[in-house]
Design a protein around this motif. Structure first.
Motif, PDB file in Angstrom:
ATOM      1  N   PHE A   1      17.142  -0.539   2.600  1.00  0.00           N
ATOM      2  CA  PHE A   1      17.343  -0.422   1.191  1.00  0.00           C
ATOM      3  C   PHE A   1      16.179  -1.125   0.433  1.00  0.00           C
ATOM      4  CE2 PHE A   1      18.414  -2.215  -3.106  1.00  0.00           C
ATOM      5  CZ  PHE A   1      19.012  -0.896  -3.890  1.00  0.00           C
ATOM      6  N   ASN A   2      15.484  -0.241  -0.281  1.00  0.00           N
ATOM      7  CA  ASN A   2      14.280  -0.693  -1.074  1.00  0.00           C
ATOM      8  C   ASN A   2      14.285  -0.116  -2.489  1.00  0.00           C
ATOM      9  OD1 ASN A   2      12.463  -2.045   1.023  1.00  0.00           O
ATOM     10  ND2 ASN A   2      12.990   0.011   1.898  1.00  0.00           N
ATOM     11  N   LEU A   3      13.936  -0.771  -3.602  1.00  0.00           N
ATOM     12  CA  LEU A   3      13.812  -0.404  -4.852  1.00  0.00           C
ATOM     13  C   LEU A   3      12.757   0.510  -4.906  1.00  0.00           C
ATOM     14  CD1 LEU A   3      14.323  -3.911  -6.565  1.00  0.00           C
ATOM     15  CD2 LEU A   3      16.032  -1.802  -6.438  1.00  0.00           C
ATOM     16  N   SER A   4      13.154   1.429  -5.700  1.00  0.00           N
ATOM     17  CA  SER A   4      11.939   2.539  -6.125  1.00  0.00           C
ATOM     18  C   SER A   4      11.559   2.471  -7.315  1.00  0.00           C
ATOM     19  CB  SER A   4      12.677   4.005  -6.015  1.00  0.00           C
ATOM     20  OG  SER A   4      14.053   4.018  -6.676  1.00  0.00           O
ATOM     21  N   ILE A   5      10.812   1.194  -7.641  1.00  0.00           N
ATOM     22  CA  ILE A   5      10.157   1.033  -8.734  1.00  0.00           C
ATOM     23  C   ILE A   5       8.540   0.428  -8.106  1.00  0.00           C
ATOM     24  CG2 ILE A   5      10.077  -0.799 -10.507  1.00  0.00           C
ATOM     25  CD1 ILE A   5      13.146  -0.792 -10.425  1.00  0.00           C
ATOM     26  N   TYR A   6       7.568   0.694  -8.972  1.00  0.00           N
ATOM     27  CA  TYR A   6       6.275   0.249  -8.655  1.00  0.00           C
ATOM     28  C   TYR A   6       5.743  -0.171 -10.046  1.00  0.00           C
ATOM     29  CZ  TYR A   6       1.467  -0.151  -6.963  1.00  0.00           C
ATOM     30  OH  TYR A   6       0.312  -0.652  -6.754  1.00  0.00           O
ATOM     31  N   ILE A   7       5.186  -1.296 -10.117  1.00  0.00           N
ATOM     32  CA  ILE A   7       4.574  -2.191 -11.076  1.00  0.00           C
ATOM     33  C   ILE A   7       3.015  -1.704 -10.960  1.00  0.00           C
ATOM     34  CG2 ILE A   7       4.310  -3.831 -12.750  1.00  0.00           C
ATOM     35  CD1 ILE A   7       7.092  -2.926 -12.698  1.00  0.00           C
ATOM     36  N   PRO A   8       2.366  -1.043 -11.828  1.00  0.00           N
ATOM     37  CA  PRO A   8       0.617  -0.790 -11.510  1.00  0.00           C
ATOM     38  C   PRO A   8       0.114  -1.802 -12.224  1.00  0.00           C
ATOM     39  CG  PRO A   8       1.698   1.136 -12.965  1.00  0.00           C
ATOM     40  CD  PRO A   8       3.112   0.105 -12.613  1.00  0.00           C
ATOM     41  N   SER A   9      -1.186  -1.737 -11.935  1.00  0.00           N
ATOM     42  CA  SER A   9      -2.189  -2.440 -12.845  1.00  0.00           C
ATOM     43  C   SER A   9      -2.917  -1.719 -13.634  1.00  0.00           C
ATOM     44  CB  SER A   9      -3.180  -3.268 -11.979  1.00  0.00           C
ATOM     45  OG  SER A   9      -4.217  -2.346 -11.318  1.00  0.00           O
ATOM     46  N   PRO A  10      -3.574  -2.028 -15.035  1.00  0.00           N
ATOM     47  CA  PRO A  10      -4.063  -1.243 -15.917  1.00  0.00           C
ATOM     48  C   PRO A  10      -5.084  -0.353 -15.264  1.00  0.00           C
ATOM     49  CG  PRO A  10      -3.620  -3.280 -16.997  1.00  0.00           C
ATOM     50  CD  PRO A  10      -3.094  -3.532 -15.397  1.00  0.00           C
ATOM     51  N   ASP A  11      -5.875  -1.044 -14.219  1.00  0.00           N
ATOM     52  CA  ASP A  11      -6.902  -0.201 -13.585  1.00  0.00           C
ATOM     53  C   ASP A  11      -6.535   1.035 -12.663  1.00  0.00           C
ATOM     54  OD1 ASP A  11      -8.635  -2.032 -14.685  1.00  0.00           O
ATOM     55  OD2 ASP A  11      -9.082  -3.331 -12.743  1.00  0.00           O
TER      56      ASP A  11
ATOM     57  N   GLU B   1       0.864  -1.210   0.120  1.00  0.00           N
ATOM     58  CA  GLU B   1       0.160  -0.168  -0.126  1.00  0.00           C
ATOM     59  C   GLU B   1       0.946   1.332   0.115  1.00  0.00           C
ATOM     60  OE1 GLU B   1      -3.555  -2.063   2.262  1.00  0.00           O
ATOM     61  OE2 GLU B   1      -2.371  -0.749   3.575  1.00  0.00           O
ATOM     62  N   ALA B   2       1.996   1.215   0.638  1.00  0.00           N
ATOM     63  CA  ALA B   2       2.776   2.415   0.966  1.00  0.00           C
ATOM     64  C   ALA B   2       3.336   2.541  -0.525  1.00  0.00           C
ATOM     65  CB  ALA B   2       3.981   2.177   1.883  1.00  0.00           C
ATOM     66  N   TYR B   3       3.875   1.595  -1.282  1.00  0.00           N
ATOM     67  CA  TYR B   3       4.469   1.862  -2.578  1.00  0.00           C
ATOM     68  C   TYR B   3       3.224   2.531  -3.555  1.00  0.00           C
ATOM     69  CZ  TYR B   3       9.069  -0.547  -2.851  1.00  0.00           C
ATOM     70  OH  TYR B   3      10.365  -0.795  -2.849  1.00  0.00           O
ATOM     71  N   GLY B   4       2.093   1.789  -3.686  1.00  0.00           N
ATOM     72  CA  GLY B   4       1.262   2.203  -4.348  1.00  0.00           C
ATOM     73  C   GLY B   4       0.748   3.656  -4.046  1.00  0.00           C
ATOM     74  N   LYS B   5       0.568   4.204  -3.013  1.00  0.00           N
ATOM     75  CA  LYS B   5       0.372   5.488  -2.585  1.00  0.00           C
ATOM     76  C   LYS B   5       1.281   6.469  -3.212  1.00  0.00           C
ATOM     77  CE  LYS B   5      -0.703   8.016   1.697  1.00  0.00           C
ATOM     78  NZ  LYS B   5      -0.512   8.119   3.081  1.00  0.00           N
ATOM     79  N   GLN B   6       2.607   5.944  -2.872  1.00  0.00           N
ATOM     80  CA  GLN B   6       3.843   6.937  -3.646  1.00  0.00           C
ATOM     81  C   GLN B   6       3.534   6.959  -5.012  1.00  0.00           C
ATOM     82  OE1 GLN B   6       5.505   9.124  -2.005  1.00  0.00           O
ATOM     83  NE2 GLN B   6       5.809   9.742  -3.967  1.00  0.00           N
ATOM     84  N   PHE B   7       3.151   5.935  -5.771  1.00  0.00           N
ATOM     85  CA  PHE B   7       3.131   5.757  -7.203  1.00  0.00           C
ATOM     86  C   PHE B   7       1.779   6.859  -7.442  1.00  0.00           C
ATOM     87  CE2 PHE B   7       1.201   4.077 -11.306  1.00  0.00           C
ATOM     88  CZ  PHE B   7       2.336   4.406 -12.027  1.00  0.00           C
ATOM     89  N   GLY B   8       0.821   6.677  -6.948  1.00  0.00           N
ATOM     90  CA  GLY B   8      -0.267   7.498  -7.266  1.00  0.00           C
ATOM     91  C   GLY B   8       0.100   9.061  -6.868  1.00  0.00           C
ATOM     92  N   LYS B   9       0.817   9.420  -6.143  1.00  0.00           N
ATOM     93  CA  LYS B   9       1.191  10.687  -5.934  1.00  0.00           C
ATOM     94  C   LYS B   9       2.005  11.115  -7.016  1.00  0.00           C
ATOM     95  CE  LYS B   9       1.750  10.994  -0.645  1.00  0.00           C
ATOM     96  NZ  LYS B   9       2.673  11.015   0.301  1.00  0.00           N
ATOM     97  N   ASP B  10       3.099  10.222  -7.316  1.00  0.00           N
ATOM     98  CA  ASP B  10       3.973  10.838  -8.456  1.00  0.00           C
ATOM     99  C   ASP B  10       3.117  10.885  -9.873  1.00  0.00           C
ATOM    100  OD1 ASP B  10       5.973  10.737  -6.936  1.00  0.00           O
ATOM    101  OD2 ASP B  10       6.630   8.586  -7.318  1.00  0.00           O
ATOM    102  N   MET B  11       2.155   9.847 -10.170  1.00  0.00           N
ATOM    103  CA  MET B  11       1.310  10.144 -11.300  1.00  0.00           C
ATOM    104  C   MET B  11       0.509  11.242 -11.343  1.00  0.00           C
ATOM    105  SD  MET B  11       1.507   7.939 -13.925  1.00  0.00           S
ATOM    106  CE  MET B  11      -0.010   7.861 -14.781  1.00  0.00           C
ATOM    107  N   GLU B  12       0.231  11.761  -9.992  1.00  0.00           N
ATOM    108  CA  GLU B  12      -0.335  12.919  -9.977  1.00  0.00           C
ATOM    109  C   GLU B  12       0.199  14.097 -10.343  1.00  0.00           C
ATOM    110  OE1 GLU B  12      -2.386  13.550  -5.896  1.00  0.00           O
ATOM    111  OE2 GLU B  12      -3.313  15.400  -6.454  1.00  0.00           O
ATOM    112  N   SER B  13       1.580  14.094  -9.909  1.00  0.00           N
ATOM    113  CA  SER B  13       2.322  15.174 -10.036  1.00  0.00           C
ATOM    114  C   SER B  13       2.598  15.418 -11.621  1.00  0.00           C
ATOM    115  CB  SER B  13       3.768  15.356  -9.344  1.00  0.00           C
ATOM    116  OG  SER B  13       3.402  14.385  -8.090  1.00  0.00           O
ATOM    117  N   PHE B  14       3.009  13.809 -12.133  1.00  0.00           N
ATOM    118  CA  PHE B  14       3.221  13.959 -13.572  1.00  0.00           C
ATOM    119  C   PHE B  14       2.305  14.481 -14.401  1.00  0.00           C
ATOM    120  CE2 PHE B  14       2.937  11.597 -17.573  1.00  0.00           C
ATOM    121  CZ  PHE B  14       4.304  11.714 -18.122  1.00  0.00           C
ATOM    122  N   LEU B  15       0.907  14.088 -14.117  1.00  0.00           N
ATOM    123  CA  LEU B  15      -0.177  14.576 -14.946  1.00  0.00           C
ATOM    124  C   LEU B  15      -0.640  15.724 -14.936  1.00  0.00           C
ATOM    125  CD1 LEU B  15      -2.372  11.177 -14.541  1.00  0.00           C
ATOM    126  CD2 LEU B  15      -1.045  12.009 -16.907  1.00  0.00           C
TER     127      LEU B  15
END
Lengths: 361, 361
Positions: free
Chosen positions: B262-272, B191-205
């Motif tokens: 150490f954690n990898l800063s990569i997230y693989i999202p689903s199409p949904d 969930e923490a990973y997914g939340k960060q991906f969501g924030k990043d996509m928001e800034s990107f868009l």
């Protein structure tokens, strides 16, 4: 349009990268002084000449695109660009235009061999503009038509895009045997240099005339002297590099043929030459052409460090990495032995500030 | 706006520079396959969706600005950009617009630590566009308003701008102890990973919505899987890097605390997830969302070489240069020992192609 590196018969000069002892970034204080000198001229030029009518409409997007041509890897380029932005803001404020909502797009241009990685990592963190790097020779087109509002170029136009072939042709009266520069050479050598500078300025002005908006401004700072081919400090100093190399050739440390085949790709024009090349191009109005005060006096050591930052890669390539230190040591000796830096009859080369305005199209 | 390097609490990942054995430029064939796969989708997307009305007027300047976000140092970015240009020309021709006089301005963007020098020196010599490099995180603004016609980003959006702090917080249920990735971790980690991906996509868009022209297009290729957190090849492979590091920690070769931190800063999202983030932003219309065919099978050696090009600098920084080879050797062993690459119940991660059109403003 092509990549200038592959089309160009001579290697463009790369300033020494990184931030070490001999780096350009640590040895560009003379250029910085030049930039400081032209600050007021740029502000004045922008306040008097920037066309702001189109920005008065509330629906007009307020975007100003600026390019610094021959930016090297900083820090001078950041100082120059920030000063242009401050001057535009001043002009906007005095014309009652909201400068807060204005966006600045800044393009940093230099040869493809420039150290853009250092440039990018040293971009000020508090910059007020969107930055882009543009690799390629400014003697070619670099931008789409009518895409830039303001061009700036400081101490870059003196670099020739190529060296005249005659300089290394044994059959030519312009063969520059035993020398690497022109002030003590045959008049044919000087003419060959001048002709190449004329061609380069022509390509430069033709490209910029297309890329700049109608009525746009261009500020140039060019090393220049009234009579640059006779008793002039900077050209005479460059000439001493030839004497230094010939001394090393005499000691068997450098191949004399290599000296014959090497020439510096720098030309110092007179103000009249510059004015006449701009008039021949015909697309720009000369709004200002101001000689700057002579640089303050420099000792041989500082001068050699300064020149080394720009010349080292060229010397290394032509004479070998192992001889570089000896070349610059001998060069310093030659300057110390000569009267160039102390004899007042040697005229100091000053920078010529030129402000051009694109004719309306 | 600031320099992302100084504002950003985590170091952005730099692909391995140069063109050596472990370089990104020699180890990006998987990304290249992805680009090949989407060629037809991009052409189709441009032909069906590019608005050309404004170019029909003979007085209109025909300029198309394209940016590739997360371009690395080539060569894939040059292939992708050329394909976009060819597709625009095709569209112009079919709409009766003179494509010969069209000028293309291409902006290559990546983090400021990207090797732009290699990118610039490898720019094709016969390119038909004006090129510029844009350093900075695409989670921030990179361009003035309404200045780009087309955005492209291939295999870049999976990189997170930062890692959630909880992953290294011993008090948090999202503490990712003994692991460097999330598929076998507690749901709080995912969930923490997914939340960060969501924030990043928001800034990107948000940033792109301002920078793109009204009606402009954006083509994204994102690694994605239907159920990316369970029995999925790429996430499971990343998880094995954690096992490899823990093995080395067991042998006393790596500090276990360092693995915990150490954690990898990569997230693989689903199409949904992607679709829902685009809909939440609200500025773009999804014109196409096509899963690509799975990558062809890869052996452990090729896969490790491929991942190393993108991960090495990160591993070196966190665990030290001396251990890098051992980490990747052990990583390869772990993949060889596991069923991930051969068990068909592990789903292959495919790329998701998304074509977005900016709503009119």
């Amino acid at each position: 349009m092509g990549n200038d590196q592959r089309d160009n018969p001579v290697e463009p000069l790369a300033m020494n990268g990184g931030d070490g002892q001999y780096s350009y970034s640590q040895n560009s204080t003379l250029q910085k002084k030049g930039i400081e000198c032209v600050k007021d001229l740029i502000t004045e030029g922008i306040v008097e000449n920037l066309e702001t009518e189109r920005f008065l409409s509330p629906s007009c997007q307020k975007k100003i695109s600026i390019a610094d041509l021959g930016c090297a890897m900083g820090p001078n380029t950041f100082i120059a660009v920030q000063h242009i932005i401050d001057s535009v803001k001043l002009k906007f404020q005095s014309d009652g235009i909201d400068s807060e909502s204005t966006e600045f797009h800044v393009f940093f241009n230099d040869h493809v061999v420039n150290d853009f990685n250092t440039l990018f990592t040293s971009t000020p963190s508090d910059k007020e503009y969107y930055a882009a790097g543009v690799p390629g020779s400014f003697h070619n087109r670099l931008f789409p038509k009518a895409s830039l509002d303001f061009f700036h170029s400081s101490y870059s136009l003196q670099w020739l895009s190529k060296l005249p072939k005659e300089l290394v042709d044994k059959q030519s009266p312009a063969w520059n045997k035993g020398k690497v520069y022109y002030p003590s050479s045959a008049k044919e050598v000087v003419e060959a240099y001048g002709k190449q500078f004329g061609k380069d300025m022509e390509s430069f002005l033709n490209a910029r005339a297309l890329e700049i908006v109608s009525g746009g401004l261009m500020a140039l700072l060019v090393p220049s002297a009234q009579d640059p081919h006779r008793k002039c400090v900077i050209t005479s100093v460059f000439d001493l590099l030839g004497s230094a190399l010939m001394d090393l050739a005499g000691q068997g440390l450098v191949d004399e043929d290599k000296v014959d085949n090497f020439n510096l790709s720098i030309y110092i024009p007179s103000p009249d030459e510059i004015a006449s090349l701009i008039e021949n191009n015909g697309d720009f109005i000369i709004k200002k052409m101001d000689p700057l005060l002579a640089h303050q006096e420099t000792d041989p050591g500082t001068m050699v460090m300064h020149l080394r930052a720009g010349m080292e890669s060229n010397i290394r390539e032509n004479f070998g990495a192992e001889i570089v230190d000896q070349v610059f040591d001998k060069f310093k000796e030659k300057i110390e032995e000569s009267a160039v830096l102390i004899d007042p009859t040697y005229k100091r080369t000053y920078g010529l500030f030129v402000l051009l305005k694109r004719k309306h199209y």
